[in-house]
Scaffold this motif. Structure first.
Motif, PDB file in Angstrom:
ATOM      1  N   ILE A  10       0.934  -1.262   0.125  1.00 48.86           N
ATOM      2  CA  ILE A  10      -0.006   0.081   0.053  1.00 48.86           C
ATOM      3  C   ILE A  10       0.776   1.223   0.043  1.00 48.86           C
ATOM      4  O   ILE A  10       1.719   1.308   0.703  1.00 48.86           O
ATOM      5  N   ALA A  11       0.607   1.960  -0.959  1.00 43.19           N
ATOM      6  CA  ALA A  11       1.606   3.112  -1.034  1.00 43.19           C
ATOM      7  C   ALA A  11       2.979   2.913  -0.814  1.00 43.19           C
ATOM      8  O   ALA A  11       3.541   3.677  -0.091  1.00 43.19           O
ATOM      9  N   ASP A  12       3.416   2.195  -1.699  1.00 46.09           N
ATOM     10  CA  ASP A  12       4.992   1.837  -1.598  1.00 46.09           C
ATOM     11  C   ASP A  12       5.441   1.437  -0.396  1.00 46.09           C
ATOM     12  O   ASP A  12       6.642   1.068  -0.100  1.00 46.09           O
ATOM     13  N   ARG A  13       4.655   0.938   0.311  1.00 41.33           N
ATOM     14  CA  ARG A  13       5.046   0.161   1.538  1.00 41.33           C
ATOM     15  C   ARG A  13       4.567  -1.321   1.883  1.00 41.33           C
ATOM     16  O   ARG A  13       3.314  -1.614   1.577  1.00 41.33           O
ATOM     17  N   ASP A  56     -10.632   1.858  -0.743  1.00 47.35           N
ATOM     18  CA  ASP A  56      -9.207   2.112  -1.115  1.00 47.35           C
ATOM     19  C   ASP A  56      -8.507   1.944   0.349  1.00 47.35           C
ATOM     20  O   ASP A  56      -8.683   2.991   0.976  1.00 47.35           O
ATOM     21  N   GLY A  58      -5.306   2.890   0.875  1.00 50.71           N
ATOM     22  CA  GLY A  58      -4.492   3.818   0.952  1.00 50.71           C
ATOM     23  C   GLY A  58      -5.297   5.150   1.581  1.00 50.71           C
ATOM     24  O   GLY A  58      -4.815   5.692   2.510  1.00 50.71           O
ATOM     25  N   LEU A  63      -3.678   8.024   3.400  1.00 46.90           N
ATOM     26  CA  LEU A  63      -2.523   8.156   2.589  1.00 46.90           C
ATOM     27  C   LEU A  63      -3.036   8.591   0.867  1.00 46.90           C
ATOM     28  O   LEU A  63      -4.186   8.692   0.759  1.00 46.90           O
ATOM     29  N   ARG A  64      -2.197   8.752   0.068  1.00 48.16           N
ATOM     30  CA  ARG A  64      -2.675   9.016  -1.280  1.00 48.16           C
ATOM     31  C   ARG A  64      -3.433   7.962  -1.931  1.00 48.16           C
ATOM     32  O   ARG A  64      -3.382   6.559  -1.717  1.00 48.16           O
ATOM     33  N   ARG A  66      -5.469   5.524  -4.357  1.00 48.05           N
ATOM     34  CA  ARG A  66      -4.991   4.544  -5.460  1.00 48.05           C
ATOM     35  C   ARG A  66      -4.996   4.924  -6.611  1.00 48.05           C
ATOM     36  O   ARG A  66      -4.427   4.903  -7.546  1.00 48.05           O
ATOM     37  N   ASP A  90      -2.573  -1.956  -3.480  1.00 50.76           N
ATOM     38  CA  ASP A  90      -1.455  -1.762  -4.627  1.00 50.76           C
ATOM     39  C   ASP A  90      -1.117  -3.252  -5.280  1.00 50.76           C
ATOM     40  O   ASP A  90      -0.874  -3.390  -6.427  1.00 50.76           O
ATOM     41  N   TRP A 113       0.149   5.489   8.796  1.00 49.45           N
ATOM     42  CA  TRP A 113       0.689   4.154   9.268  1.00 49.45           C
ATOM     43  C   TRP A 113       0.827   4.003  10.716  1.00 49.45           C
ATOM     44  O   TRP A 113       0.319   2.950  11.173  1.00 49.45           O
TER      45      TRP A 113
END
Length: 145
Positions: A10-13, A56, A58, A63-64, A66, A90, A113
Motif C-alpha cells: 500500500i502506497a509503496d510500503r 481504497d 491507502g 495516504l494517497r 490509489r 496496490d 501508518w
C-alpha cells in the motif's frame, strides 16, 4: 505473534494482514459508485451472490488515493462486524510466517501508518507493518475522533 500473514503493498510500503482476517483475494470487476459515500469507499461490487463494499486501503489510512481501478485491480476480501469488504491494495505478494510479535515502528512512519498498524513484524520475506483491519475500514475520519 505467531501465525500466517498476507503480505501486500500500500502506497509503496509492505504491509500485512493476519490470514485469519482474510477470506480470499479477488480480481475486481464492475464497481458501482455510491453517491454520498466517503472518498475512501470506491463503491459496491458483487462476489458469489453477495455485495462487497470496495475500500481504497491507502485513502482509508489517509495516504494517497490509489487512483482509478484498472482491469488488473486486486482486492483482499475481509469480513468485519458482519459486513464484507473488498480492500483494494496496490499489490498482493504472498502468505508468510510471522517470526515474532509486532514491535513499535522505528522512526516516524507517518500518521496514517502509525494509526492503522499494530507495529512492525518480521516475516520470512522481510519486515512489514501489521495492519489493524478495524482501523483501516473506519477510514481517515477515525483519527480525529
Amino acid at each position: 505473534m505467531s501465525g500466517l500473514v498476507l503480505l501486500l503493498e500500500i502506497a509503496d510500503r509492505r504491509a500485512a494482514l493476519r490470514t485469519s482476517e482474510v477470506q480470499s483475494v479477488v480480481e475486481l470487476e464492475a464497481v458501482c459508485p455510491v453517491p454520498g459515500a466517503p472518498d475512501f469507499v470506491l463503491g459496491l461490487t458483487a462476489l458469489r451472490s453477495s455485495t462487497l463494499t470496495v475500500v481504497d486501503a491507502g485513502a482509508a489510512m489517509g495516504l494517497r488515493p490509489r487512483g482509478p481501478l484498472g482491469s488488473d485491480a486486486r482486492a483482499v476480501v475481509v469480513d468485519h462486524a458482519g459486513h464484507r469488504y473488498a480492500l483494494v491494495v496496490d499489490a498482493i505478494d504472498d502468505v508468510a510466517e510471522a517470526l515474532g510479535d509486532p514491535v513499535p515502528v522505528p522512526g516516524e512512519a507517518g500518521p496514517g501508518w502509525q494509526r492503522a498498524s499494530d507495529g512492525l513484524i518480521e516475516t520470512e520475506r522481510g519486515p512489514a507493518l501489521l495492519l489493524q483491519l478495524e482501523t483501516v475500514l473506519a477510514g481517515p475520519v477515525a483519527a480525529a475522533a
